[in-house]
Each structure stands twice: as structure tokens, then as C-alpha cells.
Design a protein around this motif. Structure first.
Motif, short mmCIF file in Angstrom:
data_model
loop_
_atom_site.label_atom_id
_atom_site.label_comp_id
_atom_site.label_asym_id
_atom_site.label_seq_id
_atom_site.Cartn_x
_atom_site.Cartn_y
_atom_site.Cartn_z
N TYR A 154 0.82 -1.23 0.00
CA TYR A 154 0.00 0.00 0.00
C TYR A 154 0.85 1.27 0.00
O TYR A 154 0.32 2.37 0.08
CB TYR A 154 -0.98 -0.01 1.18
N VAL A 159 -5.53 4.94 0.07
CA VAL A 159 -6.24 3.78 0.66
C VAL A 159 -7.51 4.25 1.36
O VAL A 159 -7.50 5.23 2.12
CB VAL A 159 -5.31 3.08 1.70
N ALA A 179 1.17 4.77 3.17
CA ALA A 179 0.29 5.15 2.06
C ALA A 179 0.42 6.65 1.76
O ALA A 179 0.89 7.43 2.60
CB ALA A 179 -1.15 4.82 2.43
#
Ligand SMILES: Cc1cc2nc3c(=O)[nH]c(=O)nc-3n(C[C@H](O)[C@H](O)[C@H](O)COP(=O)(O)OP(=O)(O)OC[C@H]3O[C@@H](n4cnc5c(N)ncnc54)[C@H](O)[C@@H]3O)c2cc1C
Length: 344
Positions: A154, A159, A179
Motif C-alpha cells: 500500500y 487507501v 500510504a
């Protein structure tokens, strides 16, 4: 199908009962392995309440569920220093067969030959609860991930996490440094998560630097993209107002559903979806023992402490059943040569 080498004992379930059974098998000199449907060990403690304190495990005035799992794993690991815990995760046992005088536990992809079985399957095999919206189904594997297996995947992505429990907040806290952005969406403003983690996430959202956002009273209303997700539409559940958010990963953290599956059809003594065991943890089928939340008998308590005692009984009985010259009673661990003590 991958077929594994035969073991004395195969333990279905890597919750606290299964982990303690693995330790006990090692103490009795039996080869053993765990097979669990989840991607991590710990059963309900890992899946449902890793950040909650437990107050009624003997010897611990209080212990975080995730710390108890870590310690149980350490305890079992002492017999597997070089190879690590013998566990096969993400494997749901569906079949119990007999072949050449031993059992074979069968999952979708693997076969586990074993001389005896300890069922420590708790309330059944867990799988992540899916998004209820019909439009979401086609996006699983194309941006919607049912489980987080590699947090690193990620990195630098936008996200969106859906949910208001421990898993939602834990992943929000863990992914916010990796992220590009993390957005948490929850249908209400009531959270069922550890207060410290909620505060951490809320403080990060209050910084308003585009890294973390929290949308309460919202739900996912549409998913956009072609090959993979590029964004979602959120709907305010009170005002019905909508907004669009760019994101390339959606993580529904909606808890788990559990299912006993075919286990109830293995010729065991079953009572109300539980395995009725004798005082020796026998299940009605020779060589198959059970322990922990899956079992029932008069006076049964569904507690971690009971699971530990039942695991010890089940493993000692199983070892004696496989090797009749080995005693049922293990002796005191404080005297055993396996721990470097002298009076074995
Ligand atoms: C919120 C909450 C708080 C709790 N607090 C306490 C407490 O304070 N004190 C206490 O003593 N107890 C507490 N409990 C209860 C405690 O967690 C259970 O008694 C305990 O987890 C039972 O352990 P187990 O190993 O028997 O089963 P589980 O923890 O349920 O583990 C069973 C494992 O078996 C796996 N499995 C099942 N079927 C299959 C299959 N077919 N193939 C492969 N794998 C399978 C599952 O994936 C799971 O990992 C609490 C429970 C909850 C939900």
C-alpha cells in the motif's frame, strides 16, 4: 494437490487452544502442526480483539490479547527453533479421510497425513465479512482487498478503509506512514476500537494535511475505475449528500463470519453445532480429539483457561493412543529432560 509429510498430530485451529496443544505435543515428543483458515495465528484473539485486555488467564493480572498470542507462540516455538512454528495458514480443512492406517486432513489445495487429530476449531473457520453492496463484488481482487497480507503493497497509494472497529483503526494507524493517504469511512460516529488508536487517528485527521481523513456517517455508494479502482463515491447516511474520493485500494474491515463447514459431517458426536467430548476429550471417532470452544460437556465454560486444560488432556490422550507404551500422564514439566531437567 500438495501432500505434506505425515505428523503424529495435526491440530485444526491456531487459536489459544491450538497453540497450547502444539506446545504440549512438543513437550510429549510428538511431531505436530497447526492448520488454520486465517492468515495469522491466534484465533478469536487475533481476529476479533487483539487490543483488548484479558483479565482471567492464570498468571497474568492482565494481558493484551495480541501479547498472549505472541507468548503462546513463543512457548510452542521452543520445540521448533530452527524451522519456526509448524503452521499452515490460510488453509481451511474441509475433509477428514482415512488412508493406509492414518488420517488425512484435506484443504482446497493441500493434504495433511496425520496419525491423530486434535480439533481446536473454536467457533469455526473465519473469513472476512464482505461489503454488502452488490456493486462491490466485481471489485474484489481489482482494488478491494478482503485481507491485508503485505502492508508494504500500500506504499504511496490512496487507501480507503471501511469500518469502525479495532482492525479499521489499527490498519489506519499502521498504513498512514506508508500510504499516500488513508481515508476511514464509518456508518456512525460510534467506534468499537481501542481508545488510544482512535485518538491517534483522529489527531492525524485533525492535522488536515491530506494524509488522513475520517468520514463518519458515510457509506460507500459506488466504485469507479476500469481495470482497477480509481475512486469511490461516498454517501452521507443522514443527509444523502454524496462526494467522490480518488483511491486505488479499498479495505473493508467489517469483521469476520465463521463457519463450521463440513466438520459436523465427520462422524463425531455433535450437539447443537458443538463436539460432545468425553472427559478424555474423545469425539466419538477413534484418534480424533477436540478441545476449546468447539467442545461441549456438562459444565463447559467457553474460556481460554478451559481450552488450555482441554488441550493438555487431548494431546496426552492422543499421544498415548498413537504410542500405547507412552503414558497418558505427562509428568511434571519441572522434572522433564526435554526442558533440561534431570528426572525424566
Ligand atoms: C470480544 C471477545 C472477548 C473475549 N474475552 C475473553 C476473556 O476475557 N477471557 C476468556 O477466557 N475468553 C474470552 N473470550 C473467549 C475466547 O476468545 C475463546 O474462548 C477462545 O478464543 C477459544 O479459543 P479456541 O482456540 O478454542 O478457538 P478460536 O480462538 O475460535 O480459534 C479457532 C481457530 O480455528 C480455526 N478454524 C476453525 N475451523 C477451521 C477449519 N475448518 N480449518 C482451518 N481452521 C479452522 C479458526 O480460523 C480459528 O483461528 C472472548 C471472546 C471475544 C469474542
Amino acid at each position: 494437490m500438495t501432500s505434506h509429510p505425515i505428523r503424529d498430530l495435526t491440530i485444526i485451529g491456531g487459536g489459544p487452544t491450538g497453540l497450547f496443544a502444539l506446545f504440549y505435543a512438543g513437550m510429549r515428543g510428538a511431531s505436530a502442526q497447526i492448520v488454520d483458515a486465517l492468515p495469522e495465528l491466534g484465533g478469536q484473539l487475533t481476529a476479533l480483539y487483539p487490543e483488548k485486555y484479558i483479565f482471567d488467564v492464570a498468571g497474568y493480572p492482565r494481558v493484551l490479547a495480541k501479547d498472549l498470542v505472541r507468548n503462546l507462540t513463543e512457548q510452542a516455538k521452543q520445540f521448533h527453533q530452527e524451522t519456526g512454528i509448524p503452521s499452515h495458514l490460510g488453509q481451511r480443512v474441509a475433509g477428514l479421510e482415512e488412508e493406509d492406517g492414518h488420517f488425512v486432513l484435506v484443504t482446497e489445495t493441500d493434504r495433511f497425513p496425520t496419525r491423530a487429530v486434535v480439533i481446536a476449531a473454536g467457533i469455526g473457520a473465519f473469513s472476512p465479512r464482505k461489503l454488502p453492496q452488490a456493486f462491490a463484488a466485481e471489485w474484489y481482487g481489482r482494488g478491494v482487498d478482503a485481507l491485508v497480507s503485505t502492508p508494504e503493497s500500500y506504499r504511496d497509494r490512496d487507501v480507503l478503509i471501511i469500518g469502525g472497529g479495532d482492525s479499521a483503526f489499527d490498519w489506519c494507524a499502521q498504513l498512514r506512514d506508508k500510504a499516500k493517504s488513508v481515508t476511514l469511512v464509518h456508518r456512525s460516529d460510534r467506534f468499537r476500537a481501542h481508545a488510544a488508536t482512535v485518538s491517534e487517528v483522529q489527531a492525524a485527521a485533525a492535522a488536515n494535511d491530506g494524509k488522513v481523513a475520517v468520514h463518519t456517517f458515510h457509506e460507500i455508494d459506488a466504485i469507479f475505475g476500469s481495470e482497477r479502482i480509481t475512486g469511490v463515491r461516498l454517501k452521507d447516511v443522514k443527509t444523502k449528500a454524496t462526494r467522490e474520493i480518488a483511491c486505488d485500494a479499498v479495505l473493508p474491515m467489517l469483521g469476520y463470519v465463521s463457519d463450521l463447514g463440513t466438520l459436523l459431517e465427520w462422524g463425531l458426536d455433535i450437539e447443537k453445532d458443538e463436539i460432545k467430548v468425553s472427559t478424555s476429550m474423545e469425539t466419538g471417532r477413534d484418534g480424533v480429539y477436540a478441545a476449546g470452544d468447539i467442545t461441549t460437556y456438562a459444565g463447559k465454560l467457553k474460556l481460554i483457561a478451559s481450552g488450555f486444560s482441554e488441550a493438555a488432556i487431548a494431546v496426552n490422550q492422543a499421544v498415548h493412543w498413537i504410542y500405547p507404551d507412552k503414558k497418558v500422564a505427562p509428568g511434571h514439566s519441572s522434572n522433564l529432560a526435554v526442558f533440561g531437567q534431570k528426572d525424566d
